[in-house]
Design an enzyme around this catalytic site. Structure first.
Site, PDB file in Angstrom:
ATOM      1  N   GLU A  72       0.888  -1.176   0.000  1.00 13.86           N
ATOM      2  CA  GLU A  72       0.000   0.000   0.000  1.00 13.86           C
ATOM      3  C   GLU A  72       0.917   1.215   0.000  1.00 13.86           C
ATOM      4  OE1 GLU A  72      -3.118  -0.030  -0.331  1.00 13.86           O
ATOM      5  OE2 GLU A  72      -3.810  -1.980   0.360  1.00 13.86           O
ATOM      6  N   GLU A  88      -6.514  -4.200   0.872  1.00 18.52           N
ATOM      7  CA  GLU A  88      -6.887  -4.313   2.281  1.00 18.52           C
ATOM      8  C   GLU A  88      -8.381  -4.045   2.363  1.00 18.52           C
ATOM      9  OE1 GLU A  88      -3.665  -1.684   4.062  1.00 18.52           O
ATOM     10  OE2 GLU A  88      -3.181  -3.645   4.902  1.00 18.52           O
ATOM     11  N   CYS A 136      -2.333   8.835   2.205  1.00 11.53           N
ATOM     12  CA  CYS A 136      -1.820   8.320   0.927  1.00 11.53           C
ATOM     13  C   CYS A 136      -2.789   8.497  -0.229  1.00 11.53           C
ATOM     14  CB  CYS A 136      -1.523   6.842   1.092  1.00 11.53           C
ATOM     15  SG  CYS A 136      -2.942   5.952   1.706  1.00 11.53           S
TER      16      CYS A 136
HETATM   17  N1  NAI Z   1      -1.328   3.211   0.384  1.00 14.91           N
HETATM   18  C1  NAI Z   1      -1.496   3.353   1.680  1.00 14.91           C
HETATM   19  O1  NAI Z   1      -2.384   2.755   2.275  1.00 14.91           O
HETATM   20  C2  NAI Z   1      -0.610   4.287   2.460  1.00 14.91           C
HETATM   21  C3  NAI Z   1       0.596   4.732   1.986  1.00 14.91           C
HETATM   22  N2  NAI Z   1       1.386   5.579   2.737  1.00 14.91           N
HETATM   23  C4  NAI Z   1       2.626   6.088   2.183  1.00 14.91           C
HETATM   24  O2  NAI Z   1       3.630   6.056   3.193  1.00 14.91           O
HETATM   25  C5  NAI Z   1       4.521   7.163   3.074  1.00 14.91           C
HETATM   26  C6  NAI Z   1       4.717   7.833   4.414  1.00 14.91           C
HETATM   27  O3  NAI Z   1       5.000   6.918   5.403  1.00 14.91           O
HETATM   28  P1  NAI Z   1       6.489   6.670   5.935  1.00 14.91           P
HETATM   29  O4  NAI Z   1       6.357   5.989   7.255  1.00 14.91           O
HETATM   30  O5  NAI Z   1       7.264   7.918   5.861  1.00 14.91           O
HETATM   31  O6  NAI Z   1       7.049   5.645   4.831  1.00 14.91           O
HETATM   32  P2  NAI Z   1       8.389   4.811   4.841  1.00 14.91           P
HETATM   33  O7  NAI Z   1       8.363   4.044   3.565  1.00 14.91           O
HETATM   34  O8  NAI Z   1       9.549   5.650   5.135  1.00 14.91           O
HETATM   35  O9  NAI Z   1       8.263   3.818   6.079  1.00 14.91           O
HETATM   36  C7  NAI Z   1       7.186   2.924   6.215  1.00 14.91           C
HETATM   37  C8  NAI Z   1       7.597   1.783   7.125  1.00 14.91           C
HETATM   38  O10 NAI Z   1       8.618   1.016   6.529  1.00 14.91           O
HETATM   39  C9  NAI Z   1       9.715   0.842   7.428  1.00 14.91           C
HETATM   40  N3  NAI Z   1      10.932   0.703   6.635  1.00 14.91           N
HETATM   41  C10 NAI Z   1      11.708   1.690   6.137  1.00 14.91           C
HETATM   42  N4  NAI Z   1      12.720   1.167   5.409  1.00 14.91           N
HETATM   43  C11 NAI Z   1      12.577  -0.183   5.430  1.00 14.91           C
HETATM   44  C12 NAI Z   1      13.301  -1.269   4.853  1.00 14.91           C
HETATM   45  N5  NAI Z   1      14.372  -1.072   4.100  1.00 14.91           N
HETATM   46  N6  NAI Z   1      12.862  -2.538   5.086  1.00 14.91           N
HETATM   47  C13 NAI Z   1      11.759  -2.750   5.830  1.00 14.91           C
HETATM   48  N7  NAI Z   1      11.043  -1.767   6.410  1.00 14.91           N
HETATM   49  C14 NAI Z   1      11.435  -0.484   6.213  1.00 14.91           C
HETATM   50  C15 NAI Z   1       9.633   2.071   8.296  1.00 14.91           C
HETATM   51  O11 NAI Z   1      10.308   1.906   9.503  1.00 14.91           O
HETATM   52  C16 NAI Z   1       8.129   2.229   8.485  1.00 14.91           C
HETATM   53  O12 NAI Z   1       7.637   1.347   9.462  1.00 14.91           O
HETATM   54  C17 NAI Z   1       3.898   8.053   2.043  1.00 14.91           C
HETATM   55  O13 NAI Z   1       4.580   7.924   0.826  1.00 14.91           O
HETATM   56  C18 NAI Z   1       2.494   7.520   1.882  1.00 14.91           C
HETATM   57  O14 NAI Z   1       1.921   7.729   0.663  1.00 14.91           O
HETATM   58  C19 NAI Z   1       1.006   5.960   3.964  1.00 14.91           C
HETATM   59  C20 NAI Z   1      -0.186   5.532   4.485  1.00 14.91           C
HETATM   60  C21 NAI Z   1      -1.095   4.694   3.760  1.00 14.91           C
HETATM   61  C1  NM2 Z   2      -8.967   6.280   6.085  1.00 17.94           C
HETATM   62  N1  NM2 Z   2      -8.495   6.934   4.875  1.00 17.94           N
HETATM   63  C2  NM2 Z   2      -9.245   6.435   3.726  1.00 17.94           C
HETATM   64  C3  NM2 Z   2      -8.722   8.359   4.971  1.00 17.94           C
HETATM   65  C4  NM2 Z   2      -7.059   6.735   4.674  1.00 17.94           C
HETATM   66  C5  NM2 Z   2      -6.614   5.311   4.681  1.00 17.94           C
HETATM   67  C6  NM2 Z   2      -5.286   5.070   4.033  1.00 17.94           C
HETATM   68  C7  NM2 Z   2      -4.103   5.526   4.797  1.00 17.94           C
HETATM   69  O1  NM2 Z   2      -3.681   4.767   5.694  1.00 17.94           O
HETATM   70  O2  NM2 Z   2      -3.563   6.615   4.491  1.00 17.94           O
END
Ligand code: NAI
Ligand code: NM2
Length: 494
Positions: A254, A468, A288
């Site tokens: 995700e 999910e 996200c």
């Molecule tokens: N599609 C979705 O449902 C969502 C996507 N996001 C995306 O997440 C980003 C922001 O969240 P961040 O925590 O800053 O992202 P991040 O990618 O820096 O970290 C996410 C997780 O991955 C872990 N991690 C980092 N490097 C790793 C590695 N090499 N191996 C294994 N685990 C590792 C981190 O400790 C953290 O728990 C944004 O780009 C956002 O779009 C955020 C929420 C929901």
């Molecule tokens: C709950 N919602 C739809 C606003 C965001 C859920 C996705 C995320 O973890 O960023």
């Protein structure tokens, strides 16, 4: 509970049904209260040994859990849902303190969490295969079986909800899970672990290891881990996929987005303005699936812009624990600087700040070191500006005028991301025609960012794969066994 007074209970790792100090470490991390800039927890990141202990503990619990009937698992998950509902305000408070989102919003995140558990508890009893009749009275059947020890790795924007979106379907299917939250938000997921234990899961079924990239890598590489479900950024998603490929482990990714929201001139403007705000300003814009590229048909551009700016300026920013606050601080100082940097760059490239975009210093002196900014709307945007192309992950909306449906679809899809998209129009044929062309995993018609747990959530293109929520997620946490039954004699080739 008031901002600035919360004490985190330590330790923050959870293994074998209780909080534990990690057996070894790879450095320490600090977690903050974004509202005040105060350090609320210093903790050790788990090393390879602790990760292995967590996996062994989960393996032992899996042996017990997988033998339980779906109905037994269902009952325990329903109990977990009930406890979460009962402790809603307390969990929301912890989420607000560690993440910074308003308490008003955090309450909804907790509601979605217990609903998710109820939903998968409901499905746990009806996980079933197929029966297939074969010639001569022979037949085959399929069994849907759990995968084993699954790993969940989460982002910091919805710490509790992400942990539930992963663990509820995983546990419902009979798996065990080890969860690693973001090091920025280590606190609330331990409450979830305690709730699962109280509800009656075997000790070790849901373990928590704390840490950053190194700890995450140990998890992805462990030979006894069967699957990795990741929420986070695209660059990390690529690394996780690479690491998991070494063990041929399935992954759910995700990832980020830069989603389009298309507003046609025949829409209900009041709803479209509300939709655009829902699409951009929840959780300080750190979402996200946000619809940050707001395409507005030229006939209503001025009217829409005037109204959305007016409403955005009314958003109450401040102490996130106050009931009437609607926007709290961003996650940390460096992220705040990064978001402001996108706005500066946008201005240099010709975008016009229509409101906000600068720091906000609350009057309350205890909040002076918090990470607040005023939600920003950028006008005069062009498709090739950095603020329009890259994920900002902050409260920044870009408004882009358009003339025709064909043109806007081309522009909306011109991105490597594909998480979500939205359309506002009263023309129902157009709504469905547009949605059919949008390259996005989640599409909204006349609303945005609502997330009923009954509906699958996940991306197209570089926003990831797997889903999910919804019934389909059962398939991502189980595997199919085929059983072929011979009712006659063996007709051997030899
Ligand atoms: N599609 C979705 O449902 C969502 C996507 N996001 C995306 O997440 C980003 C922001 O969240 P961040 O925590 O800053 O992202 P991040 O990618 O820096 O970290 C996410 C997780 O991955 C872990 N991690 C980092 N490097 C790793 C590695 N090499 N191996 C294994 N685990 C590792 C981190 O400790 C953290 O728990 C944004 O780009 C956002 O779009 C955020 C929420 C929901
Ligand atoms: C709950 N919602 C739809 C606003 C965001 C859920 C996705 C995320 O973890 O960023």
């Amino acid at each position: 509970m008031s901002t600035g007074s919360f004490t985190v209970s330590q330790p923050l790792n959870y293994r074998g049904g209780k909080r534990v100090q990690p057996a070894d470490g790879s450095g320490t991390e600090e977690a903050y209260e974004p509202a005040t800039g105060r350090v609320i927890a210093t903790f050790q990141c788990s090393g390879e040994k602790e990760v292995d202990l967590a996996v062994q503990s989960a393996k032992a619990a899996f042996k017990i859990w997988r033998k339980k009937s779906g109905m037994e698992r269902s009952r325990i998950l329903l109990e977990a849902a009930r406890i979460i509902r009962e402790r809603r305000d307390e969990i929301a408070t912890v989420e607000t303190i560690n993440n910074g989102k308003s308490i008003f919003e955090a309450g909804f995140d907790i509601d979605i969490s217990w609903q998710c558990l109820e939903y998968y508890a409901g499905l746990a009893g009806s996980m079933a295969g197929e029966h297939v009749q074969l010639p001569g009275g022979s037949f085959g059947y399929t069994i849907r079986e759990p995968l084993g020890v699954c790993v969940g790795i989460g982002a910091w924007n919805y710490p509790f909800q992400i942990a539930v979106w992963k663990s509820a379907p995983a546990l419902a299917c009979g798996n065990a899970m080890i969860f690693k939250p973001s090091p920025f938000t280590p606190v609330s997921v331990v409450l979830l672990a305690e709730i699962y234990t109280e509800a009656g899961v075997p000790p070790g079924l849901f373990n928590v290891v704390q840490g950053g990239a190194a700890t995450g890598q140990f998890l992805c590489q462990h030979r006894d881990v069967a699957k990795v479900s990741f929420t986070g950024s695209v660059p990390t998603g690529k690394k996780i996929m690479e690491l998991s490929s070494q063990g041929i482990k399935p992954v759910t990714l995700e990832l980020g987005g830069k989603s389009p929201l298309i507003i046609f001139s025949d829409c209900d403007i009041e709803n479209a303005v509300k939709g655009a705000m829902m699409a951009n300003f929840l959780t300080q814009g750190e979402v996200c699936c946000n619809g940050t590229r707001v395409f507005v048909q030229r006939e209503i551009l001025d009217k829409f812009t005037e109204e959305v700016v007016k409403q955005t300026q009314k958003i109450k920013i401040g102490d996130p624990l106050l009931e009437n606050t609607r926007m709290g601080p961003l996650i940390n100082r460096s992220h705040l600087q990064r978001v402001l940097g996108f706005i500066e760059q946008g201005k240099k490239q010709g975008a016009k700040v229509l409101c906000g975009g600068d720091l906000y210093i609350p009057e309350d002196p205890k909040l002076k070191d918090g990470y607040y900014m005023k939600p920003c709307i950028l006008g005069n945007c062009k498709d090739d500006m950095t603020c329009v192309k890259e994920e900002i992950f902050g409260p920044v909306m870009s408004i882009l005028p358009f003339d025709t449906e064909t043109e806007v679809l081309e522009r909306a899809n011109d991105t490597t991301f594909g998480l979500a998209a939205g359309v506002f129009t009263k023309d129902i044929q157009r709504a469905h025609r547009v949605v059919a062309e949008l390259q996005a995993g989640v599409c909204y018609i006349n609303n945005y960012n609502v997330s009923p747990v009954e509906l699958p959530f996940g991306g197209y293109k570089m926003s990831g794969f797997g889903r999910e929520n919804g019934r389909v997620t059962i398939e991502y946490y189980s595997q199919l066994k085929t059983v072929c039954v011979e009712m006659g004699d063996v007709e051997s080739v030899f």
